[in-house]
Scaffold this active site. Structure first.
Site, PDB file in Angstrom:
ATOM      1  N   ASN A 186      -5.664   9.065   3.511  1.00 48.27           N
ATOM      2  CA  ASN A 186      -5.816   9.477   4.922  1.00 48.27           C
ATOM      3  C   ASN A 186      -6.754  10.673   5.089  1.00 48.27           C
ATOM      4  O   ASN A 186      -6.494  11.599   5.868  1.00 48.27           O
ATOM      5  CB  ASN A 186      -4.446   9.771   5.549  1.00 48.27           C
ATOM      6  CG  ASN A 186      -3.649   8.492   5.761  1.00 48.27           C
ATOM      7  OD1 ASN A 186      -2.881   8.084   4.882  1.00 48.27           O
ATOM      8  ND2 ASN A 186      -3.841   7.838   6.887  1.00 48.27           N
ATOM      9  N   LYS A 224       0.850  -1.203   0.000  1.00 45.69           N
ATOM     10  CA  LYS A 224       0.000   0.000   0.000  1.00 45.69           C
ATOM     11  C   LYS A 224       0.873   1.236   0.000  1.00 45.69           C
ATOM     12  O   LYS A 224       1.921   1.251   0.651  1.00 45.69           O
ATOM     13  CB  LYS A 224      -0.919   0.010   1.223  1.00 45.69           C
ATOM     14  CG  LYS A 224      -1.950   1.135   1.201  1.00 45.69           C
ATOM     15  CD  LYS A 224      -3.018   0.914   2.258  1.00 45.69           C
ATOM     16  CE  LYS A 224      -2.578   1.361   3.624  1.00 45.69           C
ATOM     17  NZ  LYS A 224      -3.571   1.043   4.668  1.00 45.69           N
ATOM     18  N   GLU A 274      -3.062  -5.606   7.349  1.00 51.38           N
ATOM     19  CA  GLU A 274      -1.939  -4.690   7.118  1.00 51.38           C
ATOM     20  C   GLU A 274      -0.697  -5.157   7.897  1.00 51.38           C
ATOM     21  O   GLU A 274      -0.802  -5.799   8.945  1.00 51.38           O
ATOM     22  CB  GLU A 274      -2.355  -3.281   7.569  1.00 51.38           C
ATOM     23  CG  GLU A 274      -1.349  -2.199   7.226  1.00 51.38           C
ATOM     24  CD  GLU A 274      -1.948  -0.800   7.337  1.00 51.38           C
ATOM     25  OE1 GLU A 274      -2.946  -0.625   8.061  1.00 51.38           O
ATOM     26  OE2 GLU A 274      -1.415   0.105   6.665  1.00 51.38           O
ATOM     27  N   HIS A 279      -7.103  -2.246  10.087  1.00 47.45           N
ATOM     28  CA  HIS A 279      -6.004  -1.288  10.173  1.00 47.45           C
ATOM     29  C   HIS A 279      -4.993  -1.795  11.212  1.00 47.45           C
ATOM     30  O   HIS A 279      -5.346  -2.533  12.120  1.00 47.45           O
ATOM     31  CB  HIS A 279      -6.578   0.074  10.575  1.00 47.45           C
ATOM     32  CG  HIS A 279      -5.573   1.149  10.772  1.00 47.45           C
ATOM     33  ND1 HIS A 279      -5.282   1.669  12.019  1.00 47.45           N
ATOM     34  CD2 HIS A 279      -4.798   1.802   9.893  1.00 47.45           C
ATOM     35  CE1 HIS A 279      -4.371   2.630  11.889  1.00 47.45           C
ATOM     36  NE2 HIS A 279      -4.053   2.720  10.614  1.00 47.45           N
ATOM     37  N   GLU A 287      -8.279   4.031  -0.093  1.00 44.59           N
ATOM     38  CA  GLU A 287      -8.553   4.078   1.356  1.00 44.59           C
ATOM     39  C   GLU A 287      -8.695   5.514   1.846  1.00 44.59           C
ATOM     40  O   GLU A 287      -7.894   6.379   1.486  1.00 44.59           O
ATOM     41  CB  GLU A 287      -7.395   3.382   2.085  1.00 44.59           C
ATOM     42  CG  GLU A 287      -7.536   3.328   3.595  1.00 44.59           C
ATOM     43  CD  GLU A 287      -6.469   2.418   4.201  1.00 44.59           C
ATOM     44  OE1 GLU A 287      -6.153   1.375   3.589  1.00 44.59           O
ATOM     45  OE2 GLU A 287      -5.941   2.759   5.275  1.00 44.59           O
ATOM     46  N   GLU A 308     -10.662   3.119   9.916  1.00 48.37           N
ATOM     47  CA  GLU A 308      -9.612   3.109  10.939  1.00 48.37           C
ATOM     48  C   GLU A 308      -9.809   4.197  11.984  1.00 48.37           C
ATOM     49  O   GLU A 308      -9.229   4.114  13.064  1.00 48.37           O
ATOM     50  CB  GLU A 308      -8.235   3.229  10.297  1.00 48.37           C
ATOM     51  CG  GLU A 308      -7.963   4.573   9.640  1.00 48.37           C
ATOM     52  CD  GLU A 308      -6.579   4.628   8.991  1.00 48.37           C
ATOM     53  OE1 GLU A 308      -6.366   3.909   8.017  1.00 48.37           O
ATOM     54  OE2 GLU A 308      -5.735   5.388   9.477  1.00 48.37           O
ATOM     55  N   ASP A 314      -3.919   5.147  -0.263  1.00 48.72           N
ATOM     56  CA  ASP A 314      -4.516   5.653   0.973  1.00 48.72           C
ATOM     57  C   ASP A 314      -4.289   7.157   1.052  1.00 48.72           C
ATOM     58  O   ASP A 314      -3.141   7.612   1.110  1.00 48.72           O
ATOM     59  CB  ASP A 314      -3.847   4.947   2.163  1.00 48.72           C
ATOM     60  CG  ASP A 314      -4.450   5.323   3.500  1.00 48.72           C
ATOM     61  OD1 ASP A 314      -5.346   6.190   3.537  1.00 48.72           O
ATOM     62  OD2 ASP A 314      -4.011   4.734   4.516  1.00 48.72           O
ATOM     63  N   LYS A 320       0.840   5.765   0.040  1.00 58.02           N
ATOM     64  CA  LYS A 320       0.070   6.922   0.469  1.00 58.02           C
ATOM     65  C   LYS A 320      -0.119   7.921  -0.671  1.00 58.02           C
ATOM     66  O   LYS A 320       0.777   8.113  -1.505  1.00 58.02           O
ATOM     67  CB  LYS A 320       0.788   7.604   1.637  1.00 58.02           C
ATOM     68  CG  LYS A 320       0.962   6.707   2.853  1.00 58.02           C
ATOM     69  CD  LYS A 320      -0.364   6.398   3.512  1.00 58.02           C
ATOM     70  CE  LYS A 320      -0.188   5.597   4.791  1.00 58.02           C
ATOM     71  NZ  LYS A 320      -1.469   5.411   5.501  1.00 58.02           N
TER      72      LYS A 320
END
Ligand SMILES: [Mg+2]
Length: 371
Positions: free
Chosen positions: A205, A172, A327, A305, A229, A255, A203, A174
């Site tokens: 966030n 994964k 993960e 998560h 994500e 998460e 992801d 970011k």
């Protein structure tokens, strides 16, 4: 068996290469505010949550463990964990000031410690106590090379190494660069480096807004991304539902949700495809199992998560039918008596009695910052 004492701790453990970042957080240490629950028969249960090693807020969490919930536990049999969970969850002060944030993370740590004790008292690993199959294959996906502060060449090298050298089949990375096109170029570079067979997840966030997520998120399909994500603000059910209908890439989130009630509207709105509870945030193992049942009732897969650093959740993944992937971030492995382990892309099955959360004495001595 009776609970006699709660001993709090706060570990601050260094992360990879001195510091990592995603779109929202920069971290140099992983924080583990936690508690050892001791009993009159010599067994001890270990539970903790996960933070960004911010000592003042870590102290609030340990204070909630000992001062708010502790008095409810002394003298009780820890094996009545579901009963004790309800008593703590319905405690009037918790209803008034809690149910999320500091108090919920404290409750999570305590609940994990109680389940650890229950499994130790039964002389079984937790997955076995919960009826799991030791042969079940739980895929590990590695996030510890996909950081936003890695330059693209390092990001590509790390993802390639995790696949080709370390044996992972999934990674994964970011998102959240100032320009979404830069994110897409990094995704393209990683996909080219790891080949077509490996799974790739992205992801954000919670950083993107709906307009960018619809415009640029649509292009993630070109790189065969397994899930997108936390594309949007963590609590935004409506916009996640809109996005889920607008793009082909599945949505993953959860998460930062604190209880089963927060998962329900996302699931019922069709706003999430991969459900991502974190045992250290949403109320521990008791609440995690609630969310797993809810997801399973809607035929949705669960991919937790990493907040407990996989230790308890590998037991839960083995035990619950909705899980197939977990993960992997290796920052705290040296802290545990039986650290989570991935071989050829899949987790090995723990063998020691308990929830996998027992800390090594040397880790408690070395990393504890609670004075
Ligand atoms: Mg995430």
């Amino acid at each position: 068996m009776k609970i006699t004492q709660l001993d709090p701790f706060i570990l601050h453990v260094p992360v990879t290469r001195g510091g990592i970042a995603d779109s929202t957080h920069s971290v140099t240490h992983w924080g583990m505010p936690g508690v050892v629950i001791r009993t009159d028969v010599g067994l001890s249960g270990f539970g903790y949550c996960g933070t960004h090693a911010h000592l003042p807020s870590d102290k609030l969490i340990t204070s909630a463990m000992t001062d708010l919930f502790g008095p409810l536990l002394i003298g009780q049999d820890p094996r009545k964990v579901r009963h004790l969970y309800r008593a703590m969850d319905r405690e009037p002060v918790n209803i008034w000031i809690g149910r999320a944030g500091v108090t919920q993370m404290a409750l999570s740590a305590i609940d994990i410690a109680l389940w650890d004790l229950k499994a130790k008292a039964a002389d079984q690993p937790l997955w076995q106590l919960l009826g799991g199959d030791p042969e079940k294959r739980i895929v590990g996906y590695n996030t510890d090379g996909g950081w936003l502060n890695w330059p693209t060449d390092q990001l590509v090298d790390d993802c390639k190494r995790m696949i080709e050298v370390e044996g992972f089949h999934a990674v994964k990375m970011k998102l959240g660069k100032p320009q979404p096109m830069e994110d897409l170029r990094r995704v393209e570079a990683v996909r080219r480096a790891i080949g077509d067979d490996a799974r790739l997840m992205v992801d954000a966030n919670g950083k993107w807004h709906l307009a960018d997520a619809m415009q640029y998120g649509r292009r993630l399909r070109d790189y065969d991304v397994t899930w997108f994500e936390e594309p949007l603000w963590h609590d935004d059910v409506t916009n996640h539902a809109t996005l889920a209908k607008a793009i082909d890439t599945p949505i993953a989130l959860g998460e930062l949700l604190y209880n089963v009630d927060q998962f329900r509207p996302f699931i019922e709105a069709g706003a999430v495809h991969y459900v991502q509870p974190d045992v250290m945030r949403l109320g521990g193992i008791t609440a995690w199992l609630q969310v797993a049942e809810l997801a399973d009732a809607h035929r949705l897969p669960l991919v937790p998560h990493h907040g407990d650093m996989m230790q308890a959740q590998i037991h839960l993944c083995i035990a619950h039918r909705s899980c197939w992937m977990l993960e992997y971030i290796p920052w705290t492995l040296d802290c545990f008596e039986e650290p989570a382990r991935v071989v050829d892309g899949a987790y090995t099955t723990p063998t020691q009695p308990g929830a996998g959360t027992t800390l090594r004495d040397d880790a408690l001595a070395r990393f504890n910052v609670l004075t």
